[in-house]
Design an enzyme around this catalytic site. Structure first.
Site, PDB file in Angstrom:
ATOM      1  CG  LEU C 109      -1.810  -1.175   1.319  1.00  0.00           C
ATOM      2  CD1 LEU C 109      -2.849  -1.058   2.720  1.00  0.00           C
ATOM      3  CD2 LEU C 109      -2.565  -1.621   0.041  1.00  0.00           C
ATOM      4  N   GLY C 154       0.957  -5.298   1.489  1.00  0.00           N
ATOM      5  CA  GLY C 154      -0.110  -5.481   0.346  1.00  0.00           C
ATOM      6  C   GLY C 154       0.384  -6.043  -0.902  1.00  0.00           C
ATOM      7  CG  ASN C 178       6.550  -5.836   6.001  1.00  0.00           C
ATOM      8  OD1 ASN C 178       5.458  -5.800   5.422  1.00  0.00           O
ATOM      9  ND2 ASN C 178       7.287  -4.865   5.887  1.00  0.00           N
ATOM     10  CD  GLU C 179       0.464  -5.509   6.414  1.00  0.00           C
ATOM     11  OE1 GLU C 179       1.307  -6.422   6.869  1.00  0.00           O
ATOM     12  OE2 GLU C 179       0.124  -5.454   5.394  1.00  0.00           O
TER      13      GLU C 179
END
Lengths: 303, 303, 303
Positions: C109, C154, C178-179
């Site tokens: 994203l 994303g 890996n957010e």
């Protein structure tokens, strides 16, 4: 009708083609008869024979419907009657399911029950398939599949529905839910049973591609629990059974129910809709045409 | 009552029998006291001691209730009080749970809380077991089990409830939910916690047979995350903790809640029914007789 | 605004930093143009080009939005328009998604869609992310991700949403959700998609720690299905596609829907709440500050 007569008992959903000689299966039935003593009772119907050893509390169910143990309405009815009898017999605590036919455990649902039949017949057949699964998946007995041959489609379902699966380590045998290969679809409770065994992703791949696994591959993803040489199959199944029967029965049964009840309740609550869904799918012209093409292919191969 | 007095604190659900000398556990407690500086605070109750290092934000909870860290009502109450204190202390971000006793992490629920007790007492005890699980499974802290001994039944549950499990690689130690072996049943939330860790099929087999795994087997199915030599256990737990604490806390906590909330909500919404279920099961004559037989066996072995 | 202008298209949620030369991606686009014959149609928009081979029924979607195929609102809109076109074209049965940029599949994203934006803009962006997932996860086409570079956040979601994942076996490439490493949280449907692929426990660890896996590790947990040398990637994707397309389409599509519908229905029924949840989270001062810090770090590294 000629077609149906010719292929009666040989046309299964799985596409399994076996060159079969009935000699070997006869040999086995005799052997089990010889072993029968006052401690054993033998109940034999036309498609299934049950050998119950009261000293161990373990029954062995031999599927012996040539050529490939197709799950026809008759077969399923006999299967359920036998299963119910054992279930109600308190002295019977364990059940081993195996085949008396060479090279095949069960080739799955009998196509002839779905081809050219009335919706009523198709519905009656499907209820019998549901019944087999419901009874076996919720059995209070310890259930072990001793898989001594290929076990596609409904044959795989039957194995998955047991508590434990031992398979003969012969690379020519295969096991899997291969319905999509024939243009049909494994219903949600086949899928749930497989996902409970090998997880969501393995199930997604297996069903999408209609994968049949050889024994080594089946062991790797957990579709079966153990591989053994053919001559060690029954001994291994019996040793495993003894281990399971050593667990206090009540605790084991409550635990089994806890693990499987959500999956069983799902079908129970949608049973009629699942029948309707099957009937409307299988009686579609396109599906009937696929089945005819497939049956004609089988006929040619056999000729 | 004589029986109960004799076995108080030694009769656990797991069937673990340890020949214990208390010298080693005392040695450890002393060592941790020596290490305490102004940066550390030591909170010691009779069954648990907590060593909190403010410089790292990490607390180590030492279970030290001889001989086998049975989860009695008193133990669970102390455990929850300590856990809640740490949870409310904003400077405490991580918790390592380990044992100060030799050879055993925790041997699980204390049978003496279930044998010959009133339904009210059994219910109170069960609420304490639920409380331990609810608090630990939903903790905002990073929780690591440093498993330095056998960890059957409730001991295994406690380990499974942490974020990460490091186990000493000693083949004499074992871990698993072995309740069925004793004729009792792991409740649905024990099952859910295990299934969240090792999947449906491993859980089905493990619970049905009451399997205890050695460290290598436990690692293979994912019941523990890592094996280390005994002398590397705490260093490994601390290094792992540092890695987890490097993740922004808020994001990690929301993620943990997202993963675990459905499982927690299930017990929360059925908590009272789960207590009733336990009480009516455990106070059955048949189950009480099983427990007596088991306790007498323990007494004989000890003698 | 200066900051935003400088980092437009380069600031993704994944923390991926690539030194990029555009020469290689240009080379590839030319190659595919040369291959185009009357049997192929080329649809090219600014960020995505689609190469559809009518003889095989397979479309290849090349993501070519330098430097790292960030999933901006514009990118996602183009992606969905292209996907919808192919979905409605009955002659198109399979879709391979790959990158025309070197070293990166998609970096996830676009942070610039979430930093310093109005709640309305953030909400519009999030709807586009949902739309991409909903369309791709429920596609009737066979979808294969040909992962020729890193694929964090994303980008990983997009790959997980396909039917099959082939990844280039280059240890410098990584893939994962890996957010949390950036202080943000993968929403429940990212989590569900991952859990459907690698199971609950792998997902819990991966999301809690924001793990990025190299290809070998990704294969081991099942995050990707197959590794190949870079020069075999497209051939392998095409061979795999042929295998999937050999399955009767109707049966495969019903099966896919059966596997994925519960996960899709969950988002569909909570779609608006999920947008509100994202908007209220991302517009928090603390989160905006984290994003600014992160963007400034990117700026310094680039300088």
């Amino acid at each position: 009708m000629a077609l149906r007569a010719a292929f009666r008992n040989t046309c299964t959903l799985s596409g399994l083609l076996c060159q079969l000689s009935s000699s070997r299966s006869h040999g086995r039935v005799c052997a089990s008869a010889v072993l029968a003593t006052q401690q054993r009772s033998n109940s034999t119907s036309s498609k299934i024979s049950v050998d119950f050893d009261q000293s161990t509390g373990v029954a062995v169910m031999h599927m012996k419907s040539p050529p490939v143990n197709s799950l026809s309405l008759d077969f399923l009815t006999e299967f359920c009657i036998n299963l119910e009898k054992l279930e109600m017999d308190k002295s019977c605590r364990g059940l081993i399911i195996t085949s008396s036919l060479p090279k095949v455990f069960s080739a799955g649902l009998d196509i002839m029950e779905m081809y050219g039949k009335t919706p009523e017949s198709c519905g009656e057949f499907w209820k019998a398939v549901q019944e087999m699964w419901l009874k076996l998946y919720s059995s209070n007995m310890v259930t072990i599949a001793a898989i001594n041959g290929s076990s596609p489609a409904g044959g795989c379902l039957m194995a998955l529905t047991c508590d434990y699966r031992v398979m003969v380590d012969n690379p020519r045998y295969s096991i899997g839910l291969n319905e999509t290969q024939l243009g049909i679809v494994a219903p949600f409770w086949f899928k749930d049973t497989m996902a409970n065994t090998v997880g969501h992703r393995n199930t997604e791949m297996a069903l999408a591609l209609g994968l049949l696994y050889n024994p080594t591959e089946a062991l790797k993803i957990g579709l079966v629990d153990q591989l053994v040489p053919e001559d060690k199959l029954m001994a291994t199944a019996e040793q495993t059974m003894a281990k399971w029967l050593a667990i206090p029965a009540h605790a084991r049964q409550i635990t089994k129910s806890m693990m499987r009840k959500p999956t069983i309740d799902k079908l129970t609550s949608k049973r009629e809709a699942d029948v309707q869904n099957f009937v409307s799918f299988i009686t579609k012209d396109a599906i009937q045409n696929s089945l005819r093409t497939y049956l004609e292919m089988l006929k040619k191969r056999k000729a």
